[in-house]
Design a protein around this motif. Structure first.
Motif, PDB file in Angstrom:
ATOM      1  N   ALA A  52       3.845   3.247  -7.198  1.00  0.00           N
ATOM      2  CA  ALA A  52       4.503   4.056  -6.163  1.00  0.00           C
ATOM      3  C   ALA A  52       3.508   4.735  -5.229  1.00  0.00           C
ATOM      4  CB  ALA A  52       5.422   5.097  -6.814  1.00  0.00           C
ATOM      5  N   LEU A  53       2.633   3.915  -4.646  1.00  0.00           N
ATOM      6  CA  LEU A  53       1.641   4.419  -3.695  1.00  0.00           C
ATOM      7  C   LEU A  53       1.957   3.898  -2.300  1.00  0.00           C
ATOM      8  CD1 LEU A  53      -1.590   3.728  -5.800  1.00  0.00           C
ATOM      9  CD2 LEU A  53      -0.220   5.820  -5.722  1.00  0.00           C
ATOM     10  N   LYS A  54       1.556   4.656  -1.300  1.00  0.00           N
ATOM     11  CA  LYS A  54       1.701   4.223   0.084  1.00  0.00           C
ATOM     12  C   LYS A  54       0.373   3.604   0.524  1.00  0.00           C
ATOM     13  CE  LYS A  54       5.206   7.649   1.271  1.00  0.00           C
ATOM     14  NZ  LYS A  54       6.257   6.688   1.533  1.00  0.00           N
ATOM     15  N   PRO A  55       0.356   2.279   0.772  1.00  0.00           N
ATOM     16  CA  PRO A  55      -0.912   1.573   1.026  1.00  0.00           C
ATOM     17  C   PRO A  55      -1.711   2.101   2.208  1.00  0.00           C
ATOM     18  CG  PRO A  55       0.878   0.018   0.647  1.00  0.00           C
ATOM     19  CD  PRO A  55       1.504   1.366   0.772  1.00  0.00           C
ATOM     20  N   ALA A  56      -1.022   2.577   3.258  1.00  0.00           N
ATOM     21  CA  ALA A  56      -1.738   3.018   4.457  1.00  0.00           C
ATOM     22  C   ALA A  56      -2.359   4.403   4.309  1.00  0.00           C
ATOM     23  CB  ALA A  56      -0.792   3.009   5.661  1.00  0.00           C
ATOM     24  N   LEU A  57      -1.885   5.156   3.327  1.00  0.00           N
ATOM     25  CA  LEU A  57      -2.443   6.492   3.108  1.00  0.00           C
ATOM     26  C   LEU A  57      -3.684   6.408   2.239  1.00  0.00           C
ATOM     27  CD1 LEU A  57       0.725   8.694   2.425  1.00  0.00           C
ATOM     28  CD2 LEU A  57      -0.451   8.256   4.589  1.00  0.00           C
ATOM     29  N   SER A  58      -4.576   7.357   2.430  1.00  0.00           N
ATOM     30  CA  SER A  58      -5.786   7.402   1.610  1.00  0.00           C
ATOM     31  C   SER A  58      -5.453   7.857   0.187  1.00  0.00           C
ATOM     32  CB  SER A  58      -6.801   8.373   2.224  1.00  0.00           C
ATOM     33  OG  SER A  58      -6.358   9.717   2.067  1.00  0.00           O
ATOM     34  N   VAL A  59      -6.437   7.732  -0.666  1.00  0.00           N
ATOM     35  CA  VAL A  59      -6.280   8.193  -2.049  1.00  0.00           C
ATOM     36  C   VAL A  59      -5.875   9.665  -2.067  1.00  0.00           C
ATOM     37  CG1 VAL A  59      -7.603   8.745  -4.138  1.00  0.00           C
ATOM     38  CG2 VAL A  59      -7.814   6.478  -3.088  1.00  0.00           C
TER      39      VAL A  59
ATOM     40  N   ASP B 126      -6.200  21.318  -7.181  1.00  0.00           N
ATOM     41  CA  ASP B 126      -7.497  20.943  -6.624  1.00  0.00           C
ATOM     42  C   ASP B 126      -7.570  19.423  -6.629  1.00  0.00           C
ATOM     43  OD1 ASP B 126     -10.196  20.226  -6.292  1.00  0.00           O
ATOM     44  OD2 ASP B 126     -10.867  22.166  -7.029  1.00  0.00           O
ATOM     45  N   ALA B 127      -7.434  18.804  -5.459  1.00  0.00           N
ATOM     46  CA  ALA B 127      -7.407  17.343  -5.369  1.00  0.00           C
ATOM     47  C   ALA B 127      -8.693  16.728  -5.881  1.00  0.00           C
ATOM     48  CB  ALA B 127      -7.142  16.916  -3.929  1.00  0.00           C
ATOM     49  N   THR B 128      -9.817  17.335  -5.536  1.00  0.00           N
ATOM     50  CA  THR B 128     -11.104  16.797  -5.959  1.00  0.00           C
ATOM     51  C   THR B 128     -11.212  16.787  -7.482  1.00  0.00           C
ATOM     52  OG1 THR B 128     -12.144  17.628  -3.938  1.00  0.00           O
ATOM     53  CG2 THR B 128     -13.605  17.040  -5.764  1.00  0.00           C
ATOM     54  N   GLU B 129     -10.768  17.875  -8.100  1.00  0.00           N
ATOM     55  CA  GLU B 129     -10.825  17.974  -9.562  1.00  0.00           C
ATOM     56  C   GLU B 129      -9.906  16.942 -10.216  1.00  0.00           C
ATOM     57  OE1 GLU B 129      -9.309  21.211 -12.833  1.00  0.00           O
ATOM     58  OE2 GLU B 129     -10.471  21.974 -11.140  1.00  0.00           O
ATOM     59  N   SER B 130      -8.704  16.778  -9.658  1.00  0.00           N
ATOM     60  CA  SER B 130      -7.754  15.818 -10.216  1.00  0.00           C
ATOM     61  C   SER B 130      -8.286  14.390 -10.100  1.00  0.00           C
ATOM     62  CB  SER B 130      -6.402  15.931  -9.504  1.00  0.00           C
ATOM     63  OG  SER B 130      -5.857  17.219  -9.671  1.00  0.00           O
TER      64      SER B 130
ATOM     65  N   LEU C 200     -11.923   8.822  -9.619  1.00  0.00           N
ATOM     66  CA  LEU C 200     -11.695   8.341  -8.251  1.00  0.00           C
ATOM     67  C   LEU C 200     -12.231   9.293  -7.185  1.00  0.00           C
ATOM     68  CD1 LEU C 200      -8.078   6.819  -8.267  1.00  0.00           C
ATOM     69  CD2 LEU C 200     -10.258   5.604  -8.156  1.00  0.00           C
ATOM     70  N   ASP C 201     -13.061  10.253  -7.560  1.00  0.00           N
ATOM     71  CA  ASP C 201     -13.564  11.210  -6.585  1.00  0.00           C
ATOM     72  C   ASP C 201     -14.445  10.552  -5.521  1.00  0.00           C
ATOM     73  OD1 ASP C 201     -15.020  10.884  -9.005  1.00  0.00           O
ATOM     74  OD2 ASP C 201     -16.360  12.512  -8.456  1.00  0.00           O
ATOM     75  N   HIS C 202     -14.971   9.360  -5.810  1.00  0.00           N
ATOM     76  CA  HIS C 202     -15.803   8.638  -4.843  1.00  0.00           C
ATOM     77  C   HIS C 202     -14.956   7.904  -3.796  1.00  0.00           C
ATOM     78  CE1 HIS C 202     -14.489   5.548  -7.622  1.00  0.00           C
ATOM     79  NE2 HIS C 202     -14.796   4.642  -6.715  1.00  0.00           N
ATOM     80  N   ALA C 203     -13.637   7.814  -4.025  1.00  0.00           N
ATOM     81  CA  ALA C 203     -12.767   7.005  -3.163  1.00  0.00           C
ATOM     82  C   ALA C 203     -11.728   7.848  -2.440  1.00  0.00           C
ATOM     83  CB  ALA C 203     -12.074   5.942  -4.001  1.00  0.00           C
ATOM     84  N   THR C 204     -11.992   9.113  -2.248  1.00  0.00           N
ATOM     85  CA  THR C 204     -11.018  10.047  -1.683  1.00  0.00           C
ATOM     86  C   THR C 204     -10.423   9.565  -0.364  1.00  0.00           C
ATOM     87  OG1 THR C 204     -12.185  11.894  -2.719  1.00  0.00           O
ATOM     88  CG2 THR C 204     -10.687  12.438  -0.945  1.00  0.00           C
ATOM     89  N   ASP C 205     -11.265   9.042   0.530  1.00  0.00           N
ATOM     90  CA  ASP C 205     -10.805   8.667   1.872  1.00  0.00           C
ATOM     91  C   ASP C 205     -10.441   7.196   1.988  1.00  0.00           C
ATOM     92  OD1 ASP C 205     -11.228  11.292   2.831  1.00  0.00           O
ATOM     93  OD2 ASP C 205     -13.368  10.875   3.067  1.00  0.00           O
ATOM     94  N   LEU C 206     -10.521   6.456   0.908  1.00  0.00           N
ATOM     95  CA  LEU C 206     -10.217   5.024   0.933  1.00  0.00           C
ATOM     96  C   LEU C 206      -8.709   4.803   0.969  1.00  0.00           C
ATOM     97  CD1 LEU C 206     -11.701   2.224   0.666  1.00  0.00           C
ATOM     98  CD2 LEU C 206     -11.150   2.350  -1.771  1.00  0.00           C
ATOM     99  N   PRO C 207      -8.224   3.949   1.880  1.00  0.00           N
ATOM    100  CA  PRO C 207      -6.785   3.643   1.867  1.00  0.00           C
ATOM    101  C   PRO C 207      -6.380   3.006   0.540  1.00  0.00           C
ATOM    102  CG  PRO C 207      -7.781   2.924   3.926  1.00  0.00           C
ATOM    103  CD  PRO C 207      -8.916   3.306   3.009  1.00  0.00           C
ATOM    104  N   ALA C 208      -5.211   3.365   0.057  1.00  0.00           N
ATOM    105  CA  ALA C 208      -4.752   2.847  -1.236  1.00  0.00           C
ATOM    106  C   ALA C 208      -4.631   1.330  -1.237  1.00  0.00           C
ATOM    107  CB  ALA C 208      -3.404   3.479  -1.594  1.00  0.00           C
TER     108      ALA C 208
END
Length: 200
Positions: free
Chosen positions: A82-89, A106-110, A116-124
């Motif tokens: 249930a992820l939106k592909p165009a949105l980032s992680v 805290d998104a970074t902590e989660s 997945l903290d290295h992929a924060t801005d990567l589109p899903a």
């Protein structure tokens, strides 16, 4: 806190999937729901999550938040991520946090907790199957809820991912949470078994 089901009857598409089913889990306990394909493992989780209505019986959560319904105190993690592909992680996680409500997170902590903290801005859309599952798991810790309902949660996870998830589940149980997991594979934590009969 105790989650219980008594005399549950599930009917799908005019077919009785199971009847007279009882279960119980207390704070800090995990319940592994097992059985053949078609026996009703997923249906049971969906009944607890409020996504299906039982044809008979009752489900209760004693000791929970009296101002919230049982589904509002559950996380349901199904087969699909249930992820939106165009949105980032990060944007996907923020969407789910807003949808589910609760305390800010805290998104970074989660994301760090699921690797997945290295992929924060990567589109899903660019995530592997294992990374997609990790992002779905991040929902469980981004918004705290006492009952986790997990349908084949280790699907697509490699050994490192399964170890990571085992740690998350152990931490959740240590906080007094509960887990019901439909699974064909070992969960990696101590769990009582609830075997459901039925035709494959």
């Amino acid at each position: 806190m105790r989650l219980s089901g008594h005399g549950l009857v599930c009917v799908r598409g005019g077919r009785e999937v199971f009847a007279g089913l009882d279960f119980g889990a207390a704070a800090g306990e995990a319940l592994a729901v097992t059985g053949r394909n078609g026996s009703g493992k997923t249906s049971l989780l969906r009944l607890v999550a409020g996504l299906l209505i039982p044809a008979g019986g009752i489900i209760t959560l004693d000791g929970g938040n009296a101002e919230l319904t049982l589904p509002e105190q559950c996380h349901y993690l199904g087969h699909r991520d249930a992820l939106k592909p165009a949105l980032s992680v990060a944007e996907n996680l923020a969407f789910w946090a807003d949808f589910l409500g609760g305390e800010r997170f805290d998104a970074t902590e989660s994301l760090a907790a699921v690797g997945l903290d290295h992929a924060t801005d990567l589109p899903a859309a660019f995530l592997s199957a294992g990374q997609r599952r990790r992002l779905s798991l991040a929902r469980l810790i981004a918004v705290r809820r006492p009952v986790w309902l997990l349908d084949e949660p280790t699907t697509a996870l490699d050994m490192a991912g399964q170890d990571m998830f085992g740690g998350l589940m152990s931490d959740h149980l240590g906080r007094g949470g509960m887990i019901m997991a439909a699974t064909h594979a070992p969960l990696g934590i101590e769990a009582r078994e609830l075997r459901i009969g039925g035709m494959a």
